[in-house]
Design a protein around this motif. Structure first.
Motif, PDB file in Angstrom:
ATOM      1  N   THR A 168       0.736  -1.227  -0.044  1.00 11.67           N
ATOM      2  CA  THR A 168      -0.067  -0.095   0.054  1.00 11.67           C
ATOM      3  C   THR A 168       0.932   1.257   0.083  1.00 11.67           C
ATOM      4  N   SER A 170       0.317   7.834   2.154  1.00  7.97           N
ATOM      5  CA  SER A 170       0.280   9.054   1.750  1.00  7.97           C
ATOM      6  C   SER A 170      -0.643   9.558   2.884  1.00  7.97           C
ATOM      7  N   SER A 200      -6.312  13.829  -8.866  1.00  9.15           N
ATOM      8  CA  SER A 200      -6.767  12.467  -8.179  1.00  9.15           C
ATOM      9  C   SER A 200      -6.992  11.576  -9.108  1.00  9.15           C
ATOM     10  N   PRO A 201      -6.688  10.156  -8.665  1.00 12.14           N
ATOM     11  CA  PRO A 201      -7.064   9.195  -9.940  1.00 12.14           C
ATOM     12  C   PRO A 201      -8.387   9.158 -10.235  1.00 12.14           C
ATOM     13  N   SER A 202      -9.305   9.572  -9.697  1.00  7.95           N
ATOM     14  CA  SER A 202     -10.748   9.614  -9.855  1.00  7.95           C
ATOM     15  C   SER A 202     -11.120  10.865 -11.200  1.00  7.95           C
ATOM     16  N   ARG A 245      -4.970   2.363 -10.025  1.00  6.98           N
ATOM     17  CA  ARG A 245      -4.208   1.630  -8.762  1.00  6.98           C
ATOM     18  C   ARG A 245      -4.032   2.639  -7.662  1.00  6.98           C
ATOM     19  N   SER A 246      -4.138   2.245  -6.502  1.00  5.50           N
ATOM     20  CA  SER A 246      -3.851   3.040  -5.348  1.00  5.50           C
ATOM     21  C   SER A 246      -2.802   2.578  -4.542  1.00  5.50           C
ATOM     22  N   SER A 247      -2.399   1.258  -4.753  1.00  2.00           N
ATOM     23  CA  SER A 247      -1.383   0.691  -4.090  1.00  2.00           C
ATOM     24  C   SER A 247      -0.255  -0.098  -5.082  1.00  2.00           C
ATOM     25  N   ILE A 252       2.683   4.217  -9.412  1.00  2.00           N
ATOM     26  CA  ILE A 252       1.185   4.564  -9.178  1.00  2.00           C
ATOM     27  C   ILE A 252       1.365   6.034  -8.663  1.00  2.00           C
ATOM     28  N   VAL A 292      -0.001   9.153  -6.299  1.00  2.00           N
ATOM     29  CA  VAL A 292      -0.206   9.270  -5.009  1.00  2.00           C
ATOM     30  C   VAL A 292      -0.417  10.622  -4.544  1.00  2.00           C
ATOM     31  N   ASP A 293      -1.028  11.015  -3.330  1.00  2.00           N
ATOM     32  CA  ASP A 293      -1.485  12.187  -2.848  1.00  2.00           C
ATOM     33  C   ASP A 293      -0.317  13.121  -2.186  1.00  2.00           C
TER      34      ASP A 293
END
Length: 325
Positions: A98, A101, A111-113, A130-132, A163, A165-166
């Motif tokens: 994971t 962040s 953001s991914p969205s 993906r977030s991880s 990936i 990340v924030d």
């Protein structure tokens, strides 16, 4: 993201400042070898980073400048020595599954969205959602032209070494992209090893099948994190292509490796009009842009160095300004 690597590499402690630019002929030689290989395999317009071993180049660059190092410096820096037999351990992969962040970073305005809209040619990278990180993959071969680094894995795991990340958080390897243009752009990030698992195909397949894509609005930034031993290229997605089907524009390139990393700008596939600037937190004295520490042709670096910037053993956090042509 701590992503530990088991390695049989010998470590040599060199006393020098991290800010000193470590340059020498080593990377230039590797750079030419990479392009010679591509010509033999018809990837004649493909990336100059392909197969370049920044860890080895960094170590040899340090050695070549050892006589210039002032004795009274702050602290020792451990530099990686040539040869790499890395193996990603199952335990470290599990602990790194994971990306950590903090809530929201001021450096990231995407953001991914929101990134899956208005992408260039609607191309969605393998890791866009993906977030991880995935499990990672053990490198194969000896560092050099035909070296297979970590590209996430096969099948559904391909590209899971990259990936969005924030925030930087505790990720060891990141690149913060910023768009300084007056228009929105799509940034395309690819692995050296393409989704067909060929060692040099990532750049040629990037316009159609790639690792990560995201839109940057004017003034916006996005942080991307990488697993250890990732060989990466990136560019603004454009409509012009090389003979090998890669983007015909300047590229950013990096090897993220805990034993020694590096980065550079390459205009080998273009006319050097793209204004990209690449810097790093760990080697603030070395900037790669159209005027310094970059590659104009496969054999001609620009500036007084050897065309690249190096970072010693440990993390590497890049900052990339996408200024356009």
């Amino acid at each position: 993201m701590r992503y530990s690597i088991t390695s049989g590499m010998v470590l040599a402690a060199m006393t020098m400042t991290i800010g000193e630019t470590v340059a020498g002929p080593t990377h230039a030689h590797l750079h030419r070898r990479a392009h010679d290989l591509q010509k033999k395999t018809d990837w004649n317009d493909a990336s100059n980073y392909e197969g370049v071993d920044f860890a080895k180049a960094y170590a040899e660059g340090v050695a070549s400048k050892a006589s210039d190092v002032v004795a009274a410096v702050a602290s020792p820096v451990v530099a990686a020595v040539a040869g790499q037999a890395a193996q990603v351990t199952a335990s470290s992969a599990a602990s790194s599954s994971t990306a950590k962040s903090s809530a929201t970073s001021s450096a990231s305005s995407s953001s991914p969205s929101s990134i899956l809209t208005a992408l260039w040619n609607d191309i969605i990278g393998a890791s866009n959602a993906r977030s991880s990180f995935g499990p990672g993959i053990a490198p194969v071969g000896t560092p050099g032209d035909n070296y297979f680094g970590n590209y996430g894995g096969t099948g559904d795991n391909y590209g899971s070494n990259v990936i969005m990340v924030d925030s930087i958080g505790d990720n060891d390897f990141t690149n913060t992209f910023k768009n300084t243009q007056s228009k929105a752009i799509t940034v395309n990030v690819w692995n050296k090893v393409g989704p067909d698992y060929e060692v040099l195909s990532g750049s040629a397949l990037a316009p159609t099948r790639t690792t990560l894509t995201f839109v940057l609005q004017p003034g916006a930034s996005q942080i991307v994190a990488f697993q250890d031993i990732s060989n990466i290229g990136w560019a603004e997605a454009v409509d012009e292509y090389t003979a090998a089907s890669a983007f015909k524009t300047s590229w950013g390139e990096a090897n993220f490796c805990s034993t020694g990393s590096g980065y550079d700008l390459s205009a080998i596939n273009s006319d050097n009009t793209y204004q990209m600037t690449i810097t790093s937190t760990q080697n603030a004295a070395c900037t790669s842009d159209p005027t310094q520490n970059m590659w104009l042709t496969a054999s001609d670096p620009v500036g007084s160095g050897d065309g690249s910037c190096y970072v010693p053993a440990g993390p590497m956090h890049l900052q990339t300004i996408m200024g356009g042509s």
